[in-house]
Design a protein around this motif. Sequence first.
Motif, PDB file in Angstrom:
ATOM      1  N   PRO A 105       0.836  -1.208   0.000  1.00 45.09           N
ATOM      2  CA  PRO A 105       0.000   0.000   0.000  1.00 45.09           C
ATOM      3  C   PRO A 105       0.871   1.258   0.000  1.00 45.09           C
ATOM      4  CG  PRO A 105       0.075  -0.956   2.187  1.00 45.09           C
ATOM      5  CD  PRO A 105       0.824  -1.897   1.276  1.00 45.09           C
ATOM      6  N   LEU A 106       0.341   2.303  -0.594  1.00 46.67           N
ATOM      7  CA  LEU A 106       1.024   3.591  -0.619  1.00 46.67           C
ATOM      8  C   LEU A 106       0.161   4.619   0.073  1.00 46.67           C
ATOM      9  CD1 LEU A 106       2.489   4.077  -4.194  1.00 46.67           C
ATOM     10  CD2 LEU A 106       3.715   4.153  -2.046  1.00 46.67           C
ATOM     11  N   PRO A 107       0.773   5.599   0.715  1.00 47.21           N
ATOM     12  CA  PRO A 107      -0.041   6.672   1.286  1.00 47.21           C
ATOM     13  C   PRO A 107      -0.743   7.455   0.173  1.00 47.21           C
ATOM     14  CG  PRO A 107       2.317   6.949   1.822  1.00 47.21           C
ATOM     15  CD  PRO A 107       2.192   5.765   0.947  1.00 47.21           C
ATOM     16  N   VAL A 108      -1.908   7.970   0.459  1.00 48.80           N
ATOM     17  CA  VAL A 108      -2.654   8.743  -0.530  1.00 48.80           C
ATOM     18  C   VAL A 108      -2.087  10.158  -0.637  1.00 48.80           C
ATOM     19  CG1 VAL A 108      -4.937   9.629  -1.164  1.00 48.80           C
ATOM     20  CG2 VAL A 108      -4.717   7.353  -0.170  1.00 48.80           C
ATOM     21  N   ASP A 109      -1.583  10.688   0.475  1.00 45.34           N
ATOM     22  CA  ASP A 109      -1.026  12.036   0.488  1.00 45.34           C
ATOM     23  C   ASP A 109       0.276  12.077  -0.313  1.00 45.34           C
ATOM     24  OD1 ASP A 109      -0.909  14.819   1.616  1.00 45.34           O
ATOM     25  OD2 ASP A 109       0.947  13.994   2.497  1.00 45.34           O
TER      26      ASP A 109
END
Length: 121
Positions: A105-109
């Motif tokens: 997963p990657l941060p959305v920010d």
Amino acid sequence: MKADALESFVQITFQRRGVQRLAATTAPAHDLPFLVGLGRALYWQHLLDNGVVRSGSDIARREGLHPSTVNELLRLTLLAPDLIERLMAGRQARALTLKWFQRHPLPVDWAEQRNFMASFE
């Protein structure tokens, strides 16, 4: 071609070495599977934005793919534009492959994404 469409050309040659394809130049290392996956994801996002399809499941049905595959690739559209530019130019860490993006997963920010990506260098 529509006025808002972008086109890019990258001249590169590939040479087979065993089972893995490596760029035959010392230029930046382009991850071809990532570029193909990003292209598909951006196209699918365009279909979603224009109402051609309703969901990733619709895309999966049309493309004959598993819905999780489509959703994993659609996450690539959430990357910060400068990170996409960097990946397209082949200036990413070798560990950042399409498979890596699909599994983690990657941060959305976008600022958090930049910090996270900097940790690979």
